[in-house]
Design a protein around this motif. Structure first.
Motif, short mmCIF file in Angstrom:
data_model
loop_
_atom_site.label_atom_id
_atom_site.label_comp_id
_atom_site.label_asym_id
_atom_site.label_seq_id
_atom_site.Cartn_x
_atom_site.Cartn_y
_atom_site.Cartn_z
N THR A 53 0.83 -1.21 0.00
CA THR A 53 0.00 0.00 0.00
C THR A 53 0.86 1.25 0.00
OG1 THR A 53 -0.09 0.15 2.40
CG2 THR A 53 -1.79 -1.18 1.32
N TYR A 54 0.27 2.34 -0.44
CA TYR A 54 1.00 3.62 -0.45
C TYR A 54 1.47 3.98 0.96
CZ TYR A 54 2.04 8.54 -1.34
OH TYR A 54 2.68 9.76 -1.44
N GLU A 55 0.56 3.93 1.92
CA GLU A 55 0.93 4.32 3.28
C GLU A 55 1.96 3.36 3.88
OE1 GLU A 55 0.34 7.06 4.86
OE2 GLU A 55 -0.80 7.81 3.15
N GLY A 56 1.84 2.07 3.58
CA GLY A 56 2.80 1.11 4.10
C GLY A 56 4.18 1.29 3.51
N VAL A 57 4.25 1.48 2.20
CA VAL A 57 5.54 1.71 1.55
C VAL A 57 6.16 3.00 2.06
CG1 VAL A 57 6.62 2.26 -0.67
CG2 VAL A 57 5.02 0.34 -0.50
N ILE A 293 12.22 2.14 -10.81
CA ILE A 293 12.54 1.40 -9.58
C ILE A 293 11.23 0.83 -9.05
CG2 ILE A 293 13.41 1.56 -7.22
CD1 ILE A 293 15.58 1.83 -9.26
N SER A 294 11.06 -0.49 -9.18
CA SER A 294 9.81 -1.11 -8.79
C SER A 294 9.67 -1.27 -7.28
CB SER A 294 9.68 -2.49 -9.44
OG SER A 294 8.41 -3.03 -9.24
N GLY A 295 10.79 -1.33 -6.59
CA GLY A 295 10.75 -1.47 -5.14
C GLY A 295 12.14 -1.33 -4.55
N LEU A 296 12.19 -1.18 -3.22
CA LEU A 296 13.47 -1.03 -2.52
C LEU A 296 13.48 -1.94 -1.29
CD1 LEU A 296 13.93 2.84 -2.70
CD2 LEU A 296 15.31 1.14 -3.89
N TRP A 297 14.68 -2.38 -0.94
CA TRP A 297 14.87 -3.27 0.21
C TRP A 297 15.17 -2.48 1.47
CZ3 TRP A 297 14.03 -8.41 -0.15
CH2 TRP A 297 14.03 -8.99 -1.43
N ARG A 298 14.77 -3.04 2.59
CA ARG A 298 15.16 -2.55 3.91
C ARG A 298 15.36 -3.78 4.82
NH1 ARG A 298 15.60 1.57 1.42
NH2 ARG A 298 14.84 3.65 1.98
N THR A 299 16.04 -3.56 5.95
CA THR A 299 16.24 -4.60 6.95
C THR A 299 15.69 -4.11 8.27
OG1 THR A 299 18.24 -5.38 5.82
CG2 THR A 299 17.91 -6.09 8.10
N LYS A 316 14.14 -9.15 6.33
CA LYS A 316 14.16 -8.28 5.18
C LYS A 316 12.75 -7.81 4.84
CE LYS A 316 18.56 -8.92 4.62
NZ LYS A 316 19.51 -7.85 4.97
N ALA A 317 12.68 -6.62 4.30
CA ALA A 317 11.40 -6.09 3.81
C ALA A 317 11.61 -5.54 2.41
CB ALA A 317 10.89 -4.99 4.73
N PHE A 318 10.59 -5.72 1.57
CA PHE A 318 10.63 -5.18 0.21
C PHE A 318 9.42 -4.29 0.03
CE2 PHE A 318 10.14 -5.31 -4.47
CZ PHE A 318 11.41 -4.84 -4.81
N ALA A 319 9.66 -2.99 -0.11
CA ALA A 319 8.60 -2.00 -0.29
C ALA A 319 8.32 -1.87 -1.78
CB ALA A 319 9.03 -0.66 0.30
N VAL A 320 7.13 -2.29 -2.21
CA VAL A 320 6.81 -2.37 -3.64
C VAL A 320 6.26 -1.03 -4.11
CG1 VAL A 320 5.70 -3.71 -5.45
CG2 VAL A 320 6.28 -4.81 -3.28
N ILE A 321 7.15 -0.20 -4.63
CA ILE A 321 6.79 1.13 -5.10
C ILE A 321 5.78 1.05 -6.24
CG2 ILE A 321 7.70 3.18 -6.26
CD1 ILE A 321 10.29 2.74 -4.61
N SER A 322 5.93 0.08 -7.13
CA SER A 322 4.98 -0.07 -8.24
C SER A 322 3.56 -0.28 -7.74
CB SER A 322 5.39 -1.25 -9.12
OG SER A 322 6.60 -0.98 -9.81
#
Length: 419
Positions: A53-57, A293-299, A316-322
């Motif tokens: 979701t937008y808010e989650g990303v 950039i479809s998404g970015l990683w975080r830890t 790990k987390a992957f924030a799906v910008i798309s």
């Protein structure tokens, strides 16, 4: 966050998004499923928590205390990089803070706006080289030259060295791409160290020449933060990251824009009716609809609850910008349609440039290049279009959304330049 049906709790629904094994040109249906039914969920293919979701990303990208970047943002590492290798998007405060403080000033909107005349001349020069032919490959023949030329100008690379520098920077971008997509290590570490040594030599030469120039390498070489100069290696790694971000993502953004205009002819016709007036909103909509950039990683850095999920440190987390950029709770005017005249004054910033302390310092430069590229290409090359019958293939992997190649054709002759 986007609501889910009560009868489908997050634990009972598996994500459909599979960017490694089933990457599609039109992922909007599967992303809509995940956004609505499992907006925060563990995705087995990613081996990570997926946020759609937008808010989650936005929460993950902006929450640097809970979501660390020191273990990578374009591919996930098992251990943090050594401190001396942590720069910008691969760093957390306080190291990130001191680096960003300088670069925000160096890449200010006013400084980049002063590059517009250079940008227009460069685009015209490239098109002049292409005008004897009726076809070209978008990335190699135009977008790469456009992006590398701007980076060289910003860094103050001498004209005589720019072709060699651009080739080396392109090679590093290729190695980063193959590594982040999981295709191969590709000798990345060895070639990276050689490239960093080369950049170190350039930095030492700038320091020897003194602080009289306003190019970015000189500014970095003589900048002081809390009374200390940056180390040569730290500057070299910042320049390397700027090369990758400033060249690779801009190449994708320019190519994606051309492809979208071809795919949506009614929007292309509208753009051609007012190229100058619509170049800004075209760039914004292209970045929203098909971000490079479809998404970015975080830890995860501390016990954290996001949505209905408890996440532990080290996960790990992957924030799906798309997915976020197609969220109907934010872009409710047909979010899965490409519409170049959206009312951006009343819409939130879409997310390709990140959020919070990691908001991309090169945003102004990227937007300038996208606007100038689209304006010049469609003003000067009559009926510019994707070659009929050509079906582009997406690069593999979770992070990038751009094509392997994009073949373009136009009707000769090219129209005269105006700069």
């Amino acid at each position: 966050m986007t609501s889910r049906p009560e009868e489908a709790p997050v634990e009972d629904v598996q994500p459909r998004y599979r960017p490694y094994t089933a990457k599609t040109e039109e992922p909007w249906e599967e992303l809509a499923h995940d956004r609505a039914r499992c907006p925060v969920a563990r995705n087995a293919e990613l081996d990570a928590v997926q946020i759609t979701t937008y808010e989650g990303v936005k929460e993950v990208l902006a929450g640097h205390q809970a979501w660390s970047s020191a273990l990578g943002n374009i591919w996930p590492l098992k251990e943090p990089l050594p401190p001396e290798e942590q720069v910008l998007g691969w760093a957390d405060p306080p190291r990130h803070t001191r680096q960003r403080k300088l670069l925000v000033k160096a890449l200010s909107a006013s400084r980049i706006q002063h590059m517009r005349a250079f940008s227009e001349r460069l685009a015209d020069d490239i098109i002049d080289d292409l005008c004897e032919q009726r076809s070209f490959e978008m990335y190699e023949d135009f977008a790469e030259r456009m992006a590398a030329g701007h980076v060289c100008e910003l860094l103050g690379i001498p004209e005589s060295d720019r072709d060699d520098y651009a080739r080396a920077a392109k090679r590093m971008e290729e190695l980063v791409t193959t590594t982040m997509d999981g295709r191969a290590e590709g000798g990345y570490g060895t070639e990276l160290n050689e490239w960093l040594d080369h950049l170190g030599g350039m930095i030492r030469a700038k320091r020897a020449a003194g602080p009289g120039s306003d190019d970015l390498i000189t500014q970095l070489s003589f900048a002081q933060v809390d009374g200390d100069y940056f180390e040569v290696g730290e500057i070299a790694r910042m320049i390397q990251l700027l090369n990758v971000a400033g060249i690779g993502t801009t190449i994708g953004a320019i190519g994606n824009t051309a492809y979208l205009l071809d795919r949506y002819p009614e929007q292309k016709a509208r753009f051609l009716s007012d190229i100058e007036g619509l170049s800004r909103s075209l760039a914004a909509e292209s970045l929203r609809f098909e971000s490079p950039i479809s998404g970015l990683w975080r830890t995860c850095a501390e016990p954290t609850r996001i949505g209905d999920l408890d996440v532990e440190p080290g996960e790990k987390a992957f924030a799906v910008i798309s997915a976020a950029n197609h969220d109907p709770l934010v872009f409710d005017d047909r979010p899965d349609e490409f519409i170049i005249e959206r009312d951006w004054a009343n819409l939130p910033m879409n997310l390709p440039f990140g959020q919070g302390i990691h908001f991309c310092v090169g945003m102004n430069l990227s937007l300038l290049e996208m606007q100038v590229a689209a304006t010049k290409l469609y003003q000067r090359l009559p009926n510019l279009r994707v070659r009929p019958g050509f079906r582009p293939e997406l690069l593999p992997g979770a992070v990038l959304r751009r094509f392997e190649t994009l073949e373009m054709v136009f009707d000769a002759p090219a129209l005269p330049r105006t700069t």
